[in-house]
Design a protein around this motif. Structure first.
Motif, PDB file in Angstrom:
ATOM      1  N   GLY A  76       0.798  -1.218   0.000  1.00 55.22           N
ATOM      2  CA  GLY A  76       0.000   0.000   0.000  1.00 55.22           C
ATOM      3  C   GLY A  76       0.826   1.260   0.000  1.00 55.22           C
ATOM      4  N   ILE A  77       0.223   2.337   0.479  1.00 55.23           N
ATOM      5  CA  ILE A  77       0.767   3.676   0.247  1.00 55.23           C
ATOM      6  C   ILE A  77       1.806   4.125   1.270  1.00 55.23           C
ATOM      7  N   ARG A  78       1.875   3.468   2.442  1.00 56.76           N
ATOM      8  CA  ARG A  78       2.750   3.995   3.491  1.00 56.76           C
ATOM      9  C   ARG A  78       3.903   3.057   3.856  1.00 56.76           C
ATOM     10  N   VAL A  79       4.315   2.239   2.900  1.00 58.35           N
ATOM     11  CA  VAL A  79       5.466   1.354   3.120  1.00 58.35           C
ATOM     12  C   VAL A  79       6.711   2.166   3.427  1.00 58.35           C
ATOM     13  N   LEU A  80       6.816   3.344   2.836  1.00 59.61           N
ATOM     14  CA  LEU A  80       7.973   4.213   3.040  1.00 59.61           C
ATOM     15  C   LEU A  80       8.262   4.422   4.523  1.00 59.61           C
ATOM     16  N   ALA A 133       4.465   8.908   2.928  1.00 56.77           N
ATOM     17  CA  ALA A 133       4.108   8.400   1.608  1.00 56.77           C
ATOM     18  C   ALA A 133       4.635   9.345   0.551  1.00 56.77           C
ATOM     19  N   CYS A 134       4.935   8.771  -0.621  1.00 50.29           N
ATOM     20  CA  CYS A 134       5.357   9.573  -1.763  1.00 50.29           C
ATOM     21  C   CYS A 134       4.938   8.832  -3.023  1.00 50.29           C
ATOM     22  N   GLU A 135       3.872   9.333  -3.658  1.00 53.28           N
ATOM     23  CA  GLU A 135       3.257   8.665  -4.795  1.00 53.28           C
ATOM     24  C   GLU A 135       3.630   9.356  -6.108  1.00 53.28           C
ATOM     25  N   LEU A 136       3.725   8.555  -7.156  1.00 52.57           N
ATOM     26  CA  LEU A 136       4.003   9.073  -8.497  1.00 52.57           C
ATOM     27  C   LEU A 136       2.781   8.833  -9.381  1.00 52.57           C
ATOM     28  N   ILE A 137       2.354   9.849 -10.124  1.00 53.21           N
ATOM     29  CA  ILE A 137       1.185   9.740 -10.990  1.00 53.21           C
ATOM     30  C   ILE A 137       1.557  10.260 -12.373  1.00 53.21           C
ATOM     31  N   GLY A 149       1.717   4.860  -8.842  1.00 53.40           N
ATOM     32  CA  GLY A 149       2.343   3.921  -7.911  1.00 53.40           C
ATOM     33  C   GLY A 149       3.083   4.626  -6.800  1.00 53.40           C
ATOM     34  N   HIS A 150       3.908   3.859  -6.150  1.00 53.58           N
ATOM     35  CA  HIS A 150       4.547   4.283  -4.905  1.00 53.58           C
ATOM     36  C   HIS A 150       6.025   4.610  -5.174  1.00 53.58           C
ATOM     37  N   LEU A 151       6.296   5.853  -5.450  1.00 54.53           N
ATOM     38  CA  LEU A 151       7.654   6.274  -5.769  1.00 54.53           C
ATOM     39  C   LEU A 151       8.610   5.959  -4.627  1.00 54.53           C
ATOM     40  N   GLY A 152       8.136   6.112  -3.405  1.00 55.02           N
ATOM     41  CA  GLY A 152       9.014   5.962  -2.252  1.00 55.02           C
ATOM     42  C   GLY A 152       9.624   4.580  -2.095  1.00 55.02           C
TER      43      GLY A 152
END
Length: 484
Positions: free
Chosen positions: A167-171, A266-270, A392-395
């Motif tokens: 998910g979004i907060r794996v970073l 979190a750090c997302e790429l769109i 997705g998840h840039l981090g």
């Protein structure tokens, strides 16, 4: 566990599976509502998010606790009845999809959720509890659960454990593996393993819990998990950034990590195609001016005034250095949620498209800048008109690499070969299941796959649990069978 069952094989079944004996045995031991067969099987047990349709299960088992799971598996193991394990049925790669001759073990009736232990910072959840229920229980106790995914309302804890959800907060908080302090699991022969102490430190031999996390139900059925909770953030802040290039997005991530440390959650790429689709789907206002790429960064603050000031300062410096061309920073919980709703709408937009291929891949974050143009070049050689509504998840380097194409032949393999060349993974957080099995060797060596097969044979010698998921077992010779 020993059961007196005389196998009788069902004629006409492609796998000649011994369906009737296991079902008849369980009818004597379980409540009527725990078993479904024939016309009593609801269509939902063949409904999944994967593209390939499922067949109707031979029968469906719906146990209420680990003891009943044990009865179900022991009965099936005694006659080698294959079992497909189902939670919320939100997987994408067929791991929960019933195949010909398989019975379904549904954990939907196992929804027990303990109170939060404030001293230990834990709670215990049965396998059928939705992820959202855990998040809400933690929130009500003034704490926070570290994993969040778009299907939080239907995805279950058992499935999250089995696929090692991210998910979004794996970073900041890590994969689901990092949230598990103990498990209860049932082996194929009905043996119940219980390790729910909730200890942060326990080096008393092999950590059997870790074998079940990410094993996609092939080694045992997770029935309960003791989960780690975190301090609740004092404040949350999101920044939606327009960036001029992929290199600028990667530089922005590095800048924010250096400035904020673990506060960057979190750090997302769109990609532009994904954002335009999400805007059209939702009718939401455009958060920033059009750009080559977009980054959604999130801060989990401990000291709100100080931490948010630091976030703003880092964003301002990044803007001055050309990493950001435009930015919107949330000023309220409503604005925070609106920015995340737009990111989550990317998934909703993809579901509206007809000719799409989705590849959940991971590459080292430093190699994303090489992967994106290389993959696009390879795909466009197969289909010059292909579109890329990627997000997705840039981090953590995990991209949901989505391709809209009416020429799908060879596209998936081409993307996975590109991932392989960069030392990445063909599955970042959704597992292998059935559909990705042909490509497993792109990111796992022959020695690794052989070791997986040995573990499978040790835990499930009759190969009844989610057979054919992740990998196929090697043919067993008579001598090997006797040795096993």
């Amino acid at each position: 566990m020993s059961l007196d069952i005389a196998p009788r094989f069902v004629s006409g079944n492609a796998a000649s599976a011994p369906v009737a004996p296991a079902l008849e045995c369980l009818m004597r031991q379980l409540p009527a509502e725990a078993l479904l067969s024939g016309d009593g099987i609801d269509a939902r047990f063949r409904e999944t998010l994967s593209a390939v349709p499922a067949v109707m299960p031979a029968f469906v088992m719906r146990p209420r606790n680990a003891a009943e799971v044990s009865l179900c598996l022991a009965a099936c193991d005694a006659v080698r009845q294959p079992v497909a394990v189902q939670g919320g049925r939100t997987g994408f790669h067929g791991g929960e999809r019933a195949c010909a001759g398989e019975a379904v073990l549904s954990l939907e009736h196992m929804t027990g959720l303990s109170a939060v232990d404030p001293a230990g910072g834990t709670l215990s959840a049965e396998a059928g509890v939705p992820l959202q229920a855990v998040q809400e229980a933690a929130d009500h106790a003034g704490m926070f659960f570290g994993v969040d995914i778009g299907s939080r309302g239907s995805a279950t804890i058992g499935g999250n454990v089995a696929t090692n959800a991210g998910g979004i907060r794996v970073l900041r908080y890590g994969m689901f593996r990092a949230q598990v302090l103990g498990l209860e699991a049932v082996l194929a022969d009905g043996t119940i393993l219980t390790s729910l102490k909730g200890l942060a430190k326990d080096n008393s031999g092999l950590d059997l819990n870790q074998l079940f996390i990410g094993s996609e139900g092939t080694l045992g059925v997770v029935t309960r998990a003791c989960l780690k909770l975190h301090p609740k953030p004092a404040a949350e802040c999101a920044a939606f950034c327009a960036v001029p290039s992929l290199s600028a997005a990667i530089a922005l991530l590095a800048r924010l990590r250096a400035a904020l440390g673990p506060l960057l959650s979190a750090c997302e790429l769109i990609f532009p195609d994904a954002l335009e689709g999400a805007l059209a789907l939702t009718g939401a206002p455009r958060p920033v001016a059009p750009a080559a790429f977009y980054v959604l960064a999130e801060l989990h603050a401990i000291h709100p005034a100080h931490d948010t000031d630091g976030f703003s300062a880092a964003l301002m410096a990044a803007h001055e250095d050309g990493m950001i061309s435009d930015v919107t920073v949330s000023q309220s919980p409503r604005e925070f949620r609106a920015l995340w709703d737009l990111r989550e709408a990317c998934s909703g937009y993809i579901l509206t498209l007809r000719n799409v291929i989705g590849c959940d891949v991971a590459v080292p974050p430093a190699k994303i800048e090489a992967f994106v143009p290389d993959a696009a070049r390879i795909v466009q050689a197969l289909d010059p008109a292909a579109r890329f509504p990627v997000f997705g998840h840039l981090g953590d380097g995990n991209l949901h690499y989505v391709v809209e194409t009416d020429r799908p032949q060879g596209v998936v393999e081409a993307i996975y070969r590109c991932v392989q060349g960069l030392g990445g993974s063909i599955s970042a957080e959704h597992g292998i299941g059935i559909d990705k099995k042909p490509y497993l060797h792109f990111c796992r060596s022959g020695a690794e796959i052989a070791a997986m097969r040995r573990l499978k044979r040790a835990f499930d010698p009759n190969n009844i649990l989610n057979p054919g998921r992740i990998f196929d077992p090697l043919p067993t010779t008579p001598a090997q069978g006797a040795a096993a």
